[in-house]
Design a protein around this motif. Structure first.
Motif, short mmCIF file in Angstrom:
data_model
loop_
_atom_site.label_atom_id
_atom_site.label_comp_id
_atom_site.label_asym_id
_atom_site.label_seq_id
_atom_site.Cartn_x
_atom_site.Cartn_y
_atom_site.Cartn_z
N LEU A 179 -6.17 -15.22 56.85
CA LEU A 179 -5.10 -15.54 57.79
C LEU A 179 -3.75 -15.02 57.36
O LEU A 179 -2.78 -15.09 58.12
CB LEU A 179 -5.01 -17.05 58.00
N GLN B 12 -4.02 -12.04 62.11
CA GLN B 12 -3.80 -13.20 62.98
C GLN B 12 -5.00 -13.41 63.88
O GLN B 12 -5.65 -12.45 64.31
CB GLN B 12 -2.56 -12.99 63.86
N TRP B 13 -5.28 -14.65 64.18
CA TRP B 13 -6.33 -15.04 65.14
C TRP B 13 -5.63 -15.24 66.48
O TRP B 13 -5.03 -16.28 66.74
CB TRP B 13 -6.99 -16.32 64.66
N VAL B 14 -5.64 -14.22 67.32
CA VAL B 14 -4.80 -14.22 68.52
C VAL B 14 -5.54 -14.64 69.78
O VAL B 14 -4.93 -14.81 70.83
CB VAL B 14 -4.17 -12.82 68.72
N ARG C 207 -2.75 -6.89 60.02
CA ARG C 207 -1.45 -6.32 59.69
C ARG C 207 -1.57 -4.81 59.62
O ARG C 207 -2.64 -4.26 59.31
CB ARG C 207 -0.96 -6.85 58.34
#
Length: 391
Positions: A240, A244-246, A254
């Motif tokens: 994490l 990101q867990w979008v 990144r």
């Protein structure tokens, strides 16, 4: 020129005998101790999360400090917990498949060779060692003969763990890039004793540690990932912090080098690493290299004059590691006898650099590594102590 009295005053361990093991884990200076201990005390007062928030700006500034040290940009820097983690993160992200080739040097370190061989077996890639030339450094002509479109990676050890050799880097990088291969530079034994600049050396990735010549804390490492190779890498060890867990089934990684970092880290140790990098920059990397080279060459000269002692360093250019053997004594026996005389050294064995040690018929060597805080008189004292080991 480095103020010897000042750096020794900054080094609590410098007066406790003759310390010749910066290639293992060096003596940190007081500014590093102050950062690490001070932050741990702050964590004890207000908790780790709150203490980290207080130092958020300093932690962010650390990317710029390491970028300045290593000739990179801040977004090309990742912090890790060791040179091994840095190297593995880079290597694991390089795509390899059946028929691909990885070139290594004969001084390849076991910590790199084992994962290279392991992964090559998994995917059907081939590992080929580039021969050394007569001096012991990588043979550039042999490298040219081995380079073709099958080569995806050249794993290059800058300074090996078992001798004073400094391998040519820019020449290797230029040759590898002509066939599209990536170059991963293991600078574990060079960062902190020699100038190591990504912009000058031309390599794609650099891995290093804090605990050796840089005089930082244990449990710290750095990875340089040049912007031009990011799109070629496929990071697998992500969490994490790395992304990101979008969406329910969607993530976004990144786009900078920090994709190779993990969320959990020792904030105290990272602050200590940044302090160590600042300390080195304040002294000057060229000045450090000159002082280390002076102490190491003084040690080599003294050892060469001793009967029954053979200096085992190879290469055209030498760094701060000095290796030798004493006739009739094992490396452990020599290290123990020197310890009794207040001289700290260690041993390097065939299992750490199997190709090179086997090629030279060596099972082990004594390894001594003086730093700039070592007094010339202490080097002479170490030589005198070695002279008594063969009696």
């Amino acid at each position: 020129m480095i103020d010897l009295a000042a750096v020794r005053a900054d080094t609590p361990g410098a007066t406790r005998g003759v310390f010749l093991d910066s290639a293992g884990s060096s003596l940190p200076p007081r500014p590093v101790l102050a950062e690490v201990i001070g932050h741990l005390e702050r964590e004890a007062e207000i908790g780790g999360y709150a203490a980290a928030r207080e130092r958020a700006d300093d932690l962010e500034a650390g990317y710029g400090v390491l970028a300045e040290l290593l000739g990179a940009e801040p977004d090309e820097i990742a912090f890790t917990d060791s040179a091994t983690r840095s190297w593995l993160a880079a290597f694991d992200a390089i795509p390899l498949g059946a028929g691909d080739r990885v070139l290594v040097t004969e001084v390849e370190y076991a910590g790199n060779a084992i994962p290279i061989l392991h992964r090559a077996r998994q995917v059907g890639a081939e590992v080929v060692a580039v021969p050394s030339d007569a001096s012991g450094q990588l043979d550039l002509d042999a490298l040219d003969r081995l380079l073709d479109e099958r080569v995806k990676l050249v794993s290059l050890v800058h300074v090996p763990t078992n001798s004073g050799l400094v391998n040519p880097v820019r020449e290797v990088a230029d040759a590898a890039h002509r066939v599209g291969a990536l170059v991963l530079l293991d600078a574990c034994q060079s960062i902190g004793q020699l100038p190591v600049r990504a912009d000058e050396l031309g390599v794609d990735l650099i891995s290093g540690t804090g605990r050796k010549w840089l005089r930082g804390p244990r449990g710290t490492g750095v990875l340089v990932v040049r912007r031009g190779v990011r799109d070629r890498l496929r990071p697998r060890l992500v969490d994490l912090h790395s992304g990101q867990w979008v969406g329910p089934d969607e993530i976004r990684l990144r786009e900078d080098a920090r994709v190779h970092e993990l969320w959990e880290t020792s904030v105290a140790d990272r602050l200590g690493l940044v302090a160590a990098a600042r300390y080195a920059l304040d002294l000057g990397l060229d000045e450090i290299a000159s002082a280390v080279g002076d102490r190491a060459e003084r040690l080599r000269r003294g050892l060469r004059e001793l009967p029954g002692v053979e200096v085992r360093d190879i290469g055209r250019r030498h760094a701060g590691i000095v290796t030798f053997t004493v006739e009739g004594r094992t490396a452990d026996e020599v290290a123990a006898r020197l310890a009794d005389d207040g001289v700290t050294v260690t041993a390097s064995r065939v299992g750490s650099t199997r190709l090179d040690m086997t090629r030279r018929g060596l099972g082990e060597v004594v390894r001594a590594s003086p730093h700039y805080f070592t007094e010339p008189a202490q080097v002479d004292r170490a030589v005198e102590a070695v002279s008594r080991c063969g009696r």
